[in-house]
Design an enzyme around this catalytic site. Structure first.
Site, PDB file in Angstrom:
ATOM      1  N   THR A  36       0.835  -1.206   0.000  1.00  0.00           N
ATOM      2  CA  THR A  36       0.000   0.000   0.000  1.00  0.00           C
ATOM      3  C   THR A  36       0.866   1.251   0.000  1.00  0.00           C
ATOM      4  OG1 THR A  36      -1.610  -1.262   1.305  1.00  0.00           O
ATOM      5  CG2 THR A  36      -2.017   1.089   1.045  1.00  0.00           C
ATOM      6  N   ASP A  91      -1.315  -4.145   8.609  1.00  0.00           N
ATOM      7  CA  ASP A  91      -1.844  -5.487   8.338  1.00  0.00           C
ATOM      8  C   ASP A  91      -3.250  -5.650   8.901  1.00  0.00           C
ATOM      9  OD1 ASP A  91       0.538  -6.688   7.033  1.00  0.00           O
ATOM     10  OD2 ASP A  91       1.456  -6.188   8.943  1.00  0.00           O
ATOM     11  N   LYS A 101       1.252  -4.188  12.602  1.00  0.00           N
ATOM     12  CA  LYS A 101       2.129  -3.969  11.464  1.00  0.00           C
ATOM     13  C   LYS A 101       3.294  -4.953  11.537  1.00  0.00           C
ATOM     14  CE  LYS A 101       3.318   0.255  10.518  1.00  0.00           C
ATOM     15  NZ  LYS A 101       3.239  -0.073   9.064  1.00  0.00           N
ATOM     16  N   GLU A 110       9.790   1.090  11.163  1.00  0.00           N
ATOM     17  CA  GLU A 110       8.483   1.736  11.052  1.00  0.00           C
ATOM     18  C   GLU A 110       8.054   2.344  12.381  1.00  0.00           C
ATOM     19  OE1 GLU A 110       6.385  -0.918   7.498  1.00  0.00           O
ATOM     20  OE2 GLU A 110       6.168  -1.531   9.587  1.00  0.00           O
TER      21      GLU A 110
END
Length: 230
Positions: A36, A91, A101, A110
Site C-alpha cells: 500500500t 496489516d 504492522k 516503522e
C-alpha cells in the site's frame, strides 16, 4: 490505469493518493513499507519530478531502493529529529486507531519513524479493518541470541510463536534479527499486551502500534473513509 487494478489494489491506491495530499513543500516525510505504501511512494516520486521539495526517511532497504529509483531525496533516520508526515500501511487496524504492522518485516524502523512523526497517516484497503486485532499474528523482532527466551515468554503470556521463514530459510530483518509471528488469538487489550511484550529482554520491537497513529485512510472502491484520532 485504474481499470487494470484489482478492486483491492484500487482501494490501496485511492487511500495512498488521498494521504499524499497532506504532503507540503519542505516537509520531511516518512516513507512506509509494503504494497500500500508503494502507491504513496510512487505518487511522491511523481510530485518530486514536478518540483515538490521534500526530504524523505525510508523505513526499509526495499523502500530506500524504490525511493532512490524515483530520485526522491533521502535522509538517514539517525540524522532526523522530527518527521512532519509519515505514510505507511497496516496489516490490521481498528477504528480506534490500533494497528498490527510488520507483515513485511520492517516493524522496528516503522515504529521508530512513527514515534518521530507529527502526523502518522495509515493507508489501507477495506479488508484490513477489524473489530479486534489478532487474526493477523503479531510480528515480534527478536535478537537471535534471545530467540528461545522470547518464545518462552510469549508462551507465558498465552501465545504461541513461530519463527518466520521465507523460501525455506529463516527470515532476517534489515537489522539482522529474526521475527517471531506470535498468535494470541483475538486481543482484548492490545495496549496491555504491547506493554507486556516490551518487557521481554531481547525483543527489539513488536507489531502492536498503539497511540502512534493520527489518522487512517481506507479505500472503498474509488472513494475513501478517514478515521481520526479522538
Amino acid at each position: 490505469m485504474e481499470a487494470q487494478l484489482s478492486p483491492t489494489e484500487l482501494e490501496k491506491k485511492m487511500a495512498a493518493l488521498e494521504a499524499v495530499k497532506f504532503v507540503k513543500d519542505n516537509d520531511i516525510i516518512g516513507l512506509g513499507t509494503g504494497s500500500t505504501a508503494y502507491y504513496a511512494i510512487m505518487e511522491i516520486g511523481n510530485l518530486v519530478a514536478k518540483g515538490l521539495k521534500v526530504q524523505c526517511v525510508p523505513t526499509s532497504v526495499h523502500t530506500e531502493n524504490l525511493a532512490k529509483s524515483l530520485n526522491i531525496p533521502l535522509l538517514e533516520l539517525q540524522d532526523v529529529n522530527a518527521i512532519d508526515v509519515t505514510i505507511d500501511g497496516a496489516d490490521e487496524f481498528t477504528t480506534g486507531l490500533q494497528l498490527i504492522k510488520g507483515g513485511g518485516g520492517a516493524l522496528f524502523r516503522e515504529k521508530i519513524v512513527a514515534s518521530l512523526t507529527k502526523m502518522e497517516i495509515i493507508i489501507a484497503d477495506g479488508a484490513k479493518k477489524v473489530e479486534l486485532l489478532g487474526k493477523f499474528k503479531v510480528p515480534v523482532e527478536v535478537v537471535p541470541l534471545a530467540l528461545t527466551y522470547a518464545i518462552q515468554q510469549i508462551e507465558a503470556l498465552g501465545g504461541t510463536a513461530e519463527l518466520r521463514k521465507k523460501s525455506g530459510e529463516v527470515f532476517v530483518t534489515d537489522n539482522r534479527n529474526y521475527i517471531l509471528d506470535a498468535d494470541f488469538g483475538l486481543i482484548q487489550d492490545p495496549a496491555l499486551l504491547a506493554e507486556q511484550l516490551n518487557q521481554i529482554e531481547g525483543v527489539l520491537a513488536h507489531g502492536l502500534f498503539i497511540g502512534l497513529t493520527s489518522m487512517i485512510i481506507v479505500g472503498h472502491g474509488e472513494n475513501t473513509t478517514v478515521y481520526h484520532r479522538n
